[in-house]
Design a protein around this motif. Structure first.
Motif, PDB file in Angstrom:
ATOM      1  N   ASP A   1      39.996 -48.574 -33.318  1.00  0.00           N
ATOM      2  CA  ASP A   1      39.848 -50.034 -33.269  1.00  0.00           C
ATOM      3  C   ASP A   1      39.440 -50.585 -31.906  1.00  0.00           C
ATOM      4  O   ASP A   1      38.988 -51.730 -31.813  1.00  0.00           O
ATOM      5  CB  ASP A   1      41.100 -50.731 -33.797  1.00  0.00           C
ATOM      6  CG  ASP A   1      42.352 -50.464 -32.977  1.00  0.00           C
ATOM      7  OD1 ASP A   1      42.289 -49.876 -31.883  1.00  0.00           O
ATOM      8  OD2 ASP A   1      43.446 -50.842 -33.470  1.00  0.00           O
ATOM      9  N   SER A   2      39.536 -49.788 -30.866  1.00  0.00           N
ATOM     10  CA  SER A   2      39.097 -50.241 -29.542  1.00  0.00           C
ATOM     11  C   SER A   2      37.687 -49.739 -29.192  1.00  0.00           C
ATOM     12  O   SER A   2      37.168 -50.054 -28.131  1.00  0.00           O
ATOM     13  CB  SER A   2      40.090 -49.786 -28.467  1.00  0.00           C
ATOM     14  OG  SER A   2      40.183 -48.366 -28.454  1.00  0.00           O
ATOM     15  N   ASN A   3      37.054 -49.009 -30.098  1.00  0.00           N
ATOM     16  CA  ASN A   3      35.714 -48.468 -29.857  1.00  0.00           C
ATOM     17  C   ASN A   3      34.675 -49.507 -30.289  1.00  0.00           C
ATOM     18  O   ASN A   3      34.060 -49.418 -31.346  1.00  0.00           O
ATOM     19  CB  ASN A   3      35.533 -47.145 -30.616  1.00  0.00           C
ATOM     20  CG  ASN A   3      34.264 -46.419 -30.222  1.00  0.00           C
ATOM     21  OD1 ASN A   3      33.337 -47.002 -29.660  1.00  0.00           O
ATOM     22  ND2 ASN A   3      34.205 -45.140 -30.538  1.00  0.00           N
ATOM     23  N   GLU A   4      34.489 -50.508 -29.432  1.00  0.00           N
ATOM     24  CA  GLU A   4      33.627 -51.645 -29.762  1.00  0.00           C
ATOM     25  C   GLU A   4      32.179 -51.239 -30.028  1.00  0.00           C
ATOM     26  O   GLU A   4      31.526 -51.812 -30.899  1.00  0.00           O
ATOM     27  CB  GLU A   4      33.707 -52.701 -28.661  1.00  0.00           C
ATOM     28  CG  GLU A   4      35.092 -53.329 -28.567  1.00  0.00           C
ATOM     29  CD  GLU A   4      35.251 -54.258 -27.386  1.00  0.00           C
ATOM     30  OE1 GLU A   4      34.247 -54.560 -26.703  1.00  0.00           O
ATOM     31  OE2 GLU A   4      36.396 -54.697 -27.146  1.00  0.00           O
TER      32      GLU A   4
END
Length: 173
Positions: free
Chosen positions: A130-133
């Motif tokens: 979820d933090s891998n934009e």
């Protein structure tokens, strides 16, 4: 770019690209000896042999100029625990860092989408940290939508990176 379906005769080359592509991209996501543990768990000769023998699992080499620069692992499901059945999952897609930004991943995933539609599946889904934009934006550009959240339940993975988005693309033939 071309996709080449892996077979048991490709096991040595498949193991190499799996380990190289994964570890070069995600080595810093692990605590202690976690990366080594994961590589042995997911990409051992035994595990790859079992996967290649499974009629619902497919591996593809992502090739650029006839050289393997990444891989994709697809799992096919007639029924899932998700509210949509008749789906395929992009379980893994990794490209060597030197080949990122060249459009290779987009071409490869578009080929997988075409293959999945041709096989009659109605949805294609995947999970992404979820933090891998950058990855999330990449999947959104290809028509994937956020569906729900989940989390990784594996040891040694850094706690702050265990949050995952499940994304789905409805396939239309």
């Amino acid at each position: 770019m071309q996709l080449k379906k892996a077979s048991i005769t490709d096991i040595i080359a498949l193991k190499k690209i799996c380990i190289d592509a994964y570890s070069l991209n995600f080595h810093n996501h692990w605590n202690d000896d976690g990366l080594e543990w994961y590589l042995n768990k997911e990409f051992s000769t035994k595990r790859l042999t079992l996967d290649l023998a499974d009629k619902n699992t497919e591996y593809f080499f992502i090739e650029h100029n006839l050289k393997a620069v990444g891989f994709i692992k697809i799992k096919n499901y007639s029924i899932t625990s998700l509210p949509f059945a008749n789906s395929a999952e992009v379980e893994k897609i990794y490209v060597l860092p030197d080949f990122k930004g060249m459009g290779i991943g987009k071409l490869a995933l578009n080929e997988i989408i075409k293959k999945t539609i041709a096989q009659g599946y109605k949805n294609l889904f995947l999970c992404v940290i979820d933090s891998n934009e950058n990855a999330i934006a990449f999947y959104k550009k290809l028509g994937f939508q956020l569906y729900d959240t989940t989390s990784l339940d594996i040891p040694f993975f850094k706690e702050a990176l265990k949050g995952m988005f499940r994304m789905v693309k409805e396939l239309k033939s």
